[in-house]
Design a protein around this motif. Structure first.
Motif, short mmCIF file in Angstrom:
data_model
loop_
_atom_site.label_atom_id
_atom_site.label_comp_id
_atom_site.label_asym_id
_atom_site.label_seq_id
_atom_site.Cartn_x
_atom_site.Cartn_y
_atom_site.Cartn_z
N LYS A 122 -9.69 2.68 0.09
CA LYS A 122 -10.53 2.28 -0.79
C LYS A 122 -11.92 1.22 -1.00
O LYS A 122 -11.73 0.60 -2.08
N GLU B 239 -5.78 0.00 1.29
CA GLU B 239 -5.86 1.27 0.87
C GLU B 239 -6.53 2.29 0.62
O GLU B 239 -6.36 3.55 0.98
N GLN C 82 6.39 2.23 -0.22
CA GLN C 82 5.15 1.05 -0.41
C GLN C 82 5.31 0.02 0.76
O GLN C 82 6.43 -0.12 1.33
N ARG D 174 -5.62 -5.31 -1.19
CA ARG D 174 -4.73 -4.30 -2.13
C ARG D 174 -6.06 -3.19 -1.14
O ARG D 174 -5.55 -1.70 -1.10
N LYS D 175 -6.91 -2.95 -1.93
CA LYS D 175 -8.03 -1.97 -1.85
C LYS D 175 -8.36 -1.24 -0.13
O LYS D 175 -8.61 -0.54 0.27
N TYR E 38 1.01 -1.11 -0.14
CA TYR E 38 0.23 -0.08 0.40
C TYR E 38 1.13 1.23 0.37
O TYR E 38 1.95 0.76 0.73
#
Ligand code: 6R9
Length: 653
Positions: A626, A624, A561, A620-621, A554
């Protein structure tokens, strides 16, 4: 200050640079076109920049064809890398400084080694290695701090035709051991301790721990006395370098090597758990490292070149040792860190040693940017001519700060893109030729044919976003993976047949400039260092409490990262903070302190497809923050798990 600023965010080439640099924009265009139209003619000419014992007749013999990938450059020529980096310079610059060794503690004097002294050191080292049974073609593992002795050892291997395999000091004894075993090195070179950032890395003890698990593989451990701290020495196996050096002759001629004989192995992370032994060979690698060093940094006699990388990474190989020394430059080898003993350490070293070419990683700049401009401005930095960046994308804010505060608005920044596999820089601005756009790595170096392709492998033209491939070979390219040519073909040439796949995504703008958007495979780039998610996952599941783990990257303010781990526990054990800490230190111990997990989220389960594949996109989202951008989740078999993950996410804005 920013007088060269053209459009917002674009810096045109200053007049004096266009005049002074080897390559201006017209020359770049002409040479680039020639290098693509006639690679054999182009490299046939530029291959002559190094000395060949027997000149090559065949320049290029390469194929990216599936099942038949084979890469050979200058294949009938013979040379020696150590001769080119040392002996060749003696008549003209024997008394010039080749290496400035700067130690971790600023109170310690720097060592200044002339080319003549370097020659003597390298010959001694070569004889010491031979006294321990090292012969042409043998692999020697180097686990050394970033000190001049590491360069001597590398060049000594090259001198006698041995193949060095340098291992980063930030890796754990286990990882060191697996690299020693994979290379089947019978000789390991290390130091008693490695001072870095005020701490002493127990290097010899780490080697001992690694070798405890590899009985019978290593017959000799050569120990450099760096701090003089007492360390355990195993009778018959372990020897101090100093003591061996007293028993061997001073002279050692360089061995005639074929252009395609291996020069070194360098292990790097891929998207599976097993590290890859990238193989680089002799002639093409050296031509490419030397030529990129000259043109990208616009190296001229008298420049002091400082690349802050560790020697154990490709950047250290090509731009601390081989490129600069092949060009007869003065290269600065720095043992320490940017922040020890103070935030002005880099700037102090630049002023003290009159560094003119400075090459570092965005993560270092970001860590210094936070402490403000005063730490920089207490030094003059007047010697600087050019700045470089490598290892990860540099965001425009950091770029602008580097340019304005460190470079005083007058030094071009070369943001250079390359990889362990590429040997040298492939996409980069050239300071006298290329406009600078913060966040962009510019245009291809001579002979490099980048393309963007979509998922289906179709080539994208013009302004586009896609996967970055290289359509033809260049001399510095890796030749194979050590003892695994099949995996070499599989990992790099199978997804887009006939092309080298970099694993990176990129964008191309209307001027043909590239920006790297990051890895498109399961590799995370932490502070410019690569680690496969699979490697971190297998370290986690090796812990007794862990049932399953999934790891993603992230965005992280300093490191580029960060590492975010999702963990499910055996027996659904209580997810205590203590266990979280334990897992973090467990992975540090398993893989090495450079890869410290930033976030551990305990999960009820991981999002999976109906066929049982972890859906990393969702993870991943969530990492993050999101959570509304999951895209198509129709294949998700267990939606309740995702709700729990979202409710307990650790990154919230
Ligand atoms: C030299 C080195 C290679 C990966 C590469 C890419 C990233 C390197 C970069 C960059 C954006 C740059 N990378 N340079 N990304 N801009 N200027 O770092 O080799 O350790 O093998 O890593 O690093 O993702 O694929 P290596």
């Amino acid at each position: 200050m920013n007088e060269n600023k053209q459009a917002p965010g674009v810096y045109s080439v200053p007049k004096e640079w266009a005049e002074r640099a080897y390559i201006d924009s017209e020359r770049y265009a002409a040479m680039y076109a020639a290098s693509i139209a006639d690679p054999k003619g182009f490299w046939g000419e530029h291959g002559k920049r190094i000395h060949w014992f027997k000149p090559y007749g065949t320049v290029k013999n390469t194929s990216f064809e599936p099942g038949k990938v084979s890469i050979k450059w200058f294949e009938d020529g013979t040379t020696n890398v150590s001769h080119n980096c040392v002996d060749r310079h003696l008549p003209e610059r024997g008394d010039q400084i080749a290496i400035i060794g700067v130690r971790d503690d600023p109170k310690d004097d720097a060592v200044r080694i002339t080319y003549r002294e370097l020659h003597a050191h390298v010959m001694k080292w070569a004889n010491v290695l031979q006294s321990q049974g090292v012969r042409k073609g043998d692999n020697v593992t180097l686990y050394l701090p970033t000190i001049p002795e590491a360069a001597y050892a590398m060049l000594a291997c090259a001198r006698i035709g041995a193949v060095h395999s340098a291992v980063s000091t930030g890796l754990s004894p286990d990882k060191l051991g697996s690299r020693i075993a994979d290379a089947a090195s019978t000789v390991v070179v290390t130091a008693d301790q490695g001072p870095r950032g005020g701490r002493n890395n127990p290097m010899k003890a780490n080697v001992d721990a690694a070798l405890d698990k590899l009985p019978g593989v290593v017959t000799s451990v050569i120990v450099v006395k760096r701090t003089g701290a007492p360390v355990e020495m195993l009778q018959g196996r372990d020897h101090y370098y100093d003591e061996l050096a007293m028993t061997v002759p001073d002279e050692c001629p360089p061995v005639e090597m074929n252009a395609e004989d291996p020069l070194f192995l360098l292990y790097t992370s891929g998207s599976t758990g097993k590290p890859k032994g990238v193989v680089h060979t002799t002639g093409g690698y050296l031509v490419y490292a030397a030529m990129t060093h000259q043109y990208v940094f616009d190296y001229h006699v008298g420049d002091i070149h400082w690349c802050t990388a560790e020697l154990g990474w490709i950047t250290g190989h090509s731009y601390i040792v081989y490129g600069p020394l092949a060009n007869g430059a003065t290269t600065l080898i720095f043992e320490g860190t940017p922040t020890y003993p103070s935030m002005s350490r880099y700037w102090d070293v630049i002023d003290k040693h009159k560094v003119s070419l400075f090459y570092t990683a965005p993560t270092a700049i970001r860590s210094l940017m936070g402490s403000g401009e005063d730490a920089v401005k207490s030094n003059s930095l007047a010697s600087l001519r050019l700045l470089g960046s490598v290892g990860e994308p540099i965001d425009p804010k950091t770029w602008e700060w580097y340019h304005r505060v460190v470079g005083g608005g007058r030094c071009p920044i070369v943001d250079t893109w390359f990889q362990t596999e590429t040997g040298g820089i492939l996409i980069t601005p050239l300071p006298g030729a290329t406009k600078l756009k913060p966040g962009s790595v510019g245009t291809p170096f001579f002979g490099v044919r980048p393309e963007l392709v979509d998922e289906a492998g179709d080539v994208l033209d013009g302004v586009e976003n896609g996967n970055l491939v290289i359509a033809d070979s260049w001399p510095g390219q890796m030749r194979t993976l050590y003892r695994d040519h099949e995996r070499f073909e599989q990992e790099y040439f199978s997804l887009y047949p006939g092309k080298y796949f970099t694993g990176d995504g990129a964008r191309r703008d209307a001027d043909g400039y590239y920006s790297i958007t990051g890895r498109v495979d399961d590799v995370i780039n932490v502070s410019g260092h690569r680690i496969g998610t699979a490697e971190v996952e297998s370290a986690l599941v090796a812990h007794a409490s862990v049932s399953e783990a999934a790891v993603v990257g992230y965005p992280h303010e300093i490191k580029g990262q960060g590492i975010y781990a999702y963990v499910t526990l055996i027996d659904g054990e209580a997810a205590a903070d203590e266990l979280r800490k334990e897992l973090v230190s467990w992975v540090r111990k398993e893989i090495g302190p450079i890869f410290t997990i930033d976030k551990v989220q305990f999960a009820l389960g991981l999002p999976k497809t109906t066929s049982g594949k972890i859906i990393r996109r969702i993870l991943r989202k969530i990492a993050e923050d999101k959570c509304t951008e999951f895209g198509d989740s129709s294949t998700l078999s267990n939606p309740t798990v995702v709700d729990h993950l979202i409710d307990n996410r650790l990154n919230r804005k």
